[in-house]
Design a protein around this motif. Structure first.
Motif, PDB file in Angstrom:
ATOM      1  N   LYS A 108     -12.104  45.159  68.786  1.00 42.02           N
ATOM      2  CA  LYS A 108     -10.669  44.196  69.357  1.00 42.02           C
ATOM      3  C   LYS A 108     -10.706  43.320  70.136  1.00 42.02           C
ATOM      4  O   LYS A 108     -11.290  43.783  71.063  1.00 42.02           O
ATOM      5  CB  LYS A 108      -9.066  44.800  69.053  1.00 42.02           C
ATOM      6  CG  LYS A 108      -8.646  43.811  68.317  1.00 42.02           C
ATOM      7  CD  LYS A 108      -7.327  45.316  67.902  1.00 42.02           C
ATOM      8  CE  LYS A 108      -6.231  44.239  67.758  1.00 42.02           C
ATOM      9  NZ  LYS A 108      -5.199  43.843  68.014  1.00 42.02           N
ATOM     10  N   LYS A 121     -12.884  41.471  71.119  1.00 44.69           N
ATOM     11  CA  LYS A 121     -14.707  40.726  71.208  1.00 44.69           C
ATOM     12  C   LYS A 121     -14.852  39.881  70.298  1.00 44.69           C
ATOM     13  O   LYS A 121     -14.217  39.478  69.138  1.00 44.69           O
ATOM     14  CB  LYS A 121     -15.897  42.155  71.075  1.00 44.69           C
ATOM     15  CG  LYS A 121     -15.333  43.219  71.347  1.00 44.69           C
ATOM     16  CD  LYS A 121     -16.026  43.305  73.264  1.00 44.69           C
ATOM     17  CE  LYS A 121     -15.751  44.159  73.895  1.00 44.69           C
ATOM     18  NZ  LYS A 121     -16.535  44.581  75.219  1.00 44.69           N
ATOM     19  N   SER A 122     -15.874  39.497  70.691  1.00 40.80           N
ATOM     20  CA  SER A 122     -16.353  37.910  69.492  1.00 40.80           C
ATOM     21  C   SER A 122     -17.595  37.142  69.126  1.00 40.80           C
ATOM     22  O   SER A 122     -18.292  37.729  71.050  1.00 40.80           O
ATOM     23  CB  SER A 122     -15.761  36.513  70.761  1.00 40.80           C
ATOM     24  OG  SER A 122     -15.604  35.635  69.630  1.00 40.80           O
ATOM     25  N   CYS A 134     -20.904  35.397  67.684  1.00 42.22           N
ATOM     26  CA  CYS A 134     -21.233  34.135  66.544  1.00 42.22           C
ATOM     27  C   CYS A 134     -23.115  34.880  66.385  1.00 42.22           C
ATOM     28  O   CYS A 134     -23.782  35.113  66.010  1.00 42.22           O
ATOM     29  CB  CYS A 134     -21.843  32.858  67.745  1.00 42.22           C
ATOM     30  SG  CYS A 134     -21.920  31.788  66.448  1.00 42.22           S
ATOM     31  N   LYS A 185     -16.991  42.712  61.033  1.00 45.74           N
ATOM     32  CA  LYS A 185     -15.932  42.730  61.022  1.00 45.74           C
ATOM     33  C   LYS A 185     -15.138  44.002  60.729  1.00 45.74           C
ATOM     34  O   LYS A 185     -14.024  44.300  60.900  1.00 45.74           O
ATOM     35  CB  LYS A 185     -15.844  41.563  59.318  1.00 45.74           C
ATOM     36  CG  LYS A 185     -15.455  39.724  59.419  1.00 45.74           C
ATOM     37  CD  LYS A 185     -14.859  39.684  60.404  1.00 45.74           C
ATOM     38  CE  LYS A 185     -12.964  39.813  60.845  1.00 45.74           C
ATOM     39  NZ  LYS A 185     -12.471  39.421  61.777  1.00 45.74           N
ATOM     40  N   ASN A 197     -12.951  44.883  63.883  1.00 39.09           N
ATOM     41  CA  ASN A 197     -12.330  43.936  63.782  1.00 39.09           C
ATOM     42  C   ASN A 197     -13.215  42.717  65.677  1.00 39.09           C
ATOM     43  O   ASN A 197     -12.226  42.357  66.303  1.00 39.09           O
ATOM     44  CB  ASN A 197     -11.578  44.685  64.849  1.00 39.09           C
ATOM     45  CG  ASN A 197     -10.476  45.265  63.503  1.00 39.09           C
ATOM     46  OD1 ASN A 197     -10.146  45.265  62.047  1.00 39.09           O
ATOM     47  ND2 ASN A 197      -9.175  46.408  63.973  1.00 39.09           N
ATOM     48  N   VAL A 198     -14.315  42.717  64.921  1.00 41.81           N
ATOM     49  CA  VAL A 198     -14.175  41.176  65.701  1.00 41.81           C
ATOM     50  C   VAL A 198     -14.005  40.653  65.703  1.00 41.81           C
ATOM     51  O   VAL A 198     -13.942  40.406  64.503  1.00 41.81           O
ATOM     52  CB  VAL A 198     -15.918  41.607  66.302  1.00 41.81           C
ATOM     53  CG1 VAL A 198     -16.814  40.967  66.401  1.00 41.81           C
ATOM     54  CG2 VAL A 198     -16.531  42.842  67.137  1.00 41.81           C
ATOM     55  N   ASN A 199     -13.803  39.032  66.444  1.00 47.70           N
ATOM     56  CA  ASN A 199     -13.172  37.740  65.746  1.00 47.70           C
ATOM     57  C   ASN A 199     -15.033  37.152  65.216  1.00 47.70           C
ATOM     58  O   ASN A 199     -16.220  36.747  66.446  1.00 47.70           O
ATOM     59  CB  ASN A 199     -12.420  37.279  66.923  1.00 47.70           C
ATOM     60  CG  ASN A 199     -12.519  35.768  66.561  1.00 47.70           C
ATOM     61  OD1 ASN A 199     -13.319  34.757  66.375  1.00 47.70           O
ATOM     62  ND2 ASN A 199     -11.506  35.601  65.736  1.00 47.70           N
ATOM     63  N   VAL A 200     -15.059  37.249  64.514  1.00 49.43           N
ATOM     64  CA  VAL A 200     -16.923  36.187  63.918  1.00 49.43           C
ATOM     65  C   VAL A 200     -16.351  34.367  63.935  1.00 49.43           C
ATOM     66  O   VAL A 200     -16.220  34.328  62.603  1.00 49.43           O
ATOM     67  CB  VAL A 200     -17.386  37.695  62.871  1.00 49.43           C
ATOM     68  CG1 VAL A 200     -18.304  36.008  62.217  1.00 49.43           C
ATOM     69  CG2 VAL A 200     -17.703  38.366  63.099  1.00 49.43           C
ATOM     70  N   THR A 201     -17.248  34.027  64.845  1.00 51.90           N
ATOM     71  CA  THR A 201     -17.832  32.347  63.613  1.00 51.90           C
ATOM     72  C   THR A 201     -19.108  32.594  63.712  1.00 51.90           C
ATOM     73  O   THR A 201     -20.057  33.747  63.650  1.00 51.90           O
ATOM     74  CB  THR A 201     -18.021  31.888  65.320  1.00 51.90           C
ATOM     75  OG1 THR A 201     -16.738  31.235  65.827  1.00 51.90           O
ATOM     76  CG2 THR A 201     -18.383  30.743  65.076  1.00 51.90           C
ATOM     77  N   ASP A 252     -14.046  34.570  60.693  1.00 49.33           N
ATOM     78  CA  ASP A 252     -12.944  34.351  60.727  1.00 49.33           C
ATOM     79  C   ASP A 252     -12.378  32.577  61.500  1.00 49.33           C
ATOM     80  O   ASP A 252     -12.254  31.943  60.978  1.00 49.33           O
ATOM     81  CB  ASP A 252     -12.364  34.773  62.349  1.00 49.33           C
ATOM     82  CG  ASP A 252     -13.014  36.108  62.368  1.00 49.33           C
ATOM     83  OD1 ASP A 252     -11.271  36.720  62.181  1.00 49.33           O
ATOM     84  OD2 ASP A 252     -13.146  36.976  62.610  1.00 49.33           O
ATOM     85  N   ASN A 253     -14.388  32.009  61.050  1.00 57.06           N
ATOM     86  CA  ASN A 253     -14.404  30.550  61.827  1.00 57.06           C
ATOM     87  C   ASN A 253     -16.067  30.946  61.495  1.00 57.06           C
ATOM     88  O   ASN A 253     -17.006  31.107  61.478  1.00 57.06           O
ATOM     89  CB  ASN A 253     -14.589  30.355  62.845  1.00 57.06           C
ATOM     90  CG  ASN A 253     -14.868  29.146  64.234  1.00 57.06           C
ATOM     91  OD1 ASN A 253     -14.171  28.017  63.116  1.00 57.06           O
ATOM     92  ND2 ASN A 253     -15.183  28.989  64.848  1.00 57.06           N
TER      93      ASN A 253
END
Ligand code: NAP
Length: 378
Positions: free
Chosen positions: A186, A188-189, A191, A208, A211-215, A232-233
């Motif tokens: 959570k 973290k991001s 790509c 995912k 809970n990492v934000n994924v582009t 997410d993106n």
């Protein structure tokens, strides 16, 4: 009394013959060197902890295709020097699902004849594009019930590539703490470039699950698939303004499974902790220039790339290299059992059509994994 020729490492084996069918190369000439034979000796258990597996399914990976042209041959020959294995004939294939048919006398009681297992094989010892393979027990786990036989044959090579990229080679990028499969990522991001391929589809699901934000990047036709994995993106790399969409974005890690390379990392208006390329020049450079010069040359280029990133105030460039670590296999198995990870299947081929499966990988534009059914399912 054991006979003079008895295998001293063998505890027991199911009754099988001594020859098997498989696909092998006898020289480095691309797809034309891939030949079928039904006269291949079944690999022998040659240490107490090895297990003989009847292979039911396996995947074809870009590395199999590259190895048909000699990619990595110098390093593989070096790794073979203490074994009885010769360079040719070479059986390719890195991951499989199958059934235990024999075990060494030091194998854990957890593995018994008839168990359904999945694992990774190392072609310098024995590849798995054949009816049988021998691997050490550390590269083997029981197949999670949540995976079909087809899915189980295609998880571990791509999965371990993603796992080792994030959690071994990616440590500078700051994903530690996100390794528990409890959603520790959570805030973290990441790509993922090439999110529609074998590695990318698994990498998106892994991140995912944390809970990492994924582009993610992919082409237009792959957007619904990558969306379904939870990205997410999504950035469609085929659109003219694609790189501009990264302006102002910051990632802990960028995983490049699309062959964009450090020059792309420098050009795009993003910031990152670490850019992990799955296309390290190391093995190719060793193939051309030998172990010492090849290693020095590629380390020098890595140093220069990092100096350039430093001057542009970006993060580190790092190589991502498939690592068959038991911790990684445990991690992927845990995610599969929790129903958080399933390989996406691009296509399935019969054993007799192995060449067509390799051609599919050569053609590219894959949506997940190419699988070969080596033994008909019960
Ligand atoms: N270093 C290692 O240890 C290691 C281990 C495993 C794999 N690899 C390398 O990593 C790469 C990925 O492996 P893989 O098994 O995932 O290959 P793959 O299944 O062929 O996937 C590649 C994916 O990237 C997409 N793609 C192509 N160009 C792109 C771009 N510019 N931007 C975004 N997506 C793009 C492709 O679809 P479209 O062309 O339709 O867009 C395809 O879905 C391979 O080339 C392989 O050699 C390295």
């Amino acid at each position: 009394m054991p006979s003079a020729t008895a295998n001293p490492y063998l505890e027991k084996t199911a009754p099988i013959g001594d020859k098997m069918s498989g696909w092998q190369i006898h020289k480095y000439r691309g797809i034309s060197s891939l030949k079928f034979s039904n006269e291949i000796p079944i690999p022998k258990i040659s240490s107490p902890t090895e297990i003989l597996i009847e292979v039911h399914t396996s995947s074809v990976n870009p590395l199999d295709v590259m190895m048909m042209d000699g990619y990595g041959s110098k390093v593989l020959n070096l790794l073979r020097w203490k074994t009885e294995n010769t360079e040719f004939p070479l059986t390719l294939g890195f991951d499989f699902y199958g059934v235990v048919k024999g075990k060494g006398n030091g194998v854990s009681k957890a593995f018994q004849i008839g168990d359904k297992v999945y694992g990774v094989s190392l072609p310098q010892i024995a590849g798995c594009h054949a009816e049988y393979v021998v691997v050490d027990q550390i590269y083997l786990r029981h197949k999670p019930e949540q995976l079909t036989d087809i899915e189980a044959g295609g998880l571990l090579y791509a999965g371990l590539t993603a796992w080792s990229s994030f959690y071994i080679w990616g440590l500078l990028g700051g994903l530690h703490g996100a390794t528990t499969s409890q959603g520790g990522g959570k805030g973290k991001s990441v790509c993922i470039l090439g999110a529609s391929g074998g590695v990318g589809t698994i990498a998106v699901q892994m991140m995912k699950a944390e809970n990492v934000n994924v582009t993610a990047t992919c082409s237009t036709s792959a957007i619904p698939l990558v969306q379904s994995l939870g990205a997410d993106n999504i950035i469609d790399y085929t659109k003219p303004n694609a790189t501009e969409q990264f302006r102002g974005l910051t990632f802990d890690i960028i995983l490049d499974s699309a062959g964009q390379g450090p020059a792309y990392a420098a050009k795009v208006p993003w910031q990152f902790g670490e850019y992990i390329t799955l296309f390290p020049p190391l093995l190719r450079s060793i193939d051309s220039n030998g172990i010492v010069l090849g290693s020095l040359e590629s380390l020098n280029s890595l140093l220069n790339e990092n100096l350039e990133m430093l001057s542009k105030h970006k993060g580190f460039i790092m190589w991502g290299i498939f690592t068959p670590a038991p911790q990684g296999i445990d991690y992927l198995t845990k995610l599969a059992k929790e129903d958080k990870l399933k390989p996406i299947i691009d296509s399935v081929f019969e054993f007799k059509d192995m060449k067509a499966a390799y051609q599919k990988v050569i053609k590219g534009h894959l949506r997940g994994k190419v699988i070969v059914k080596i033994k008909e399912q019960n």
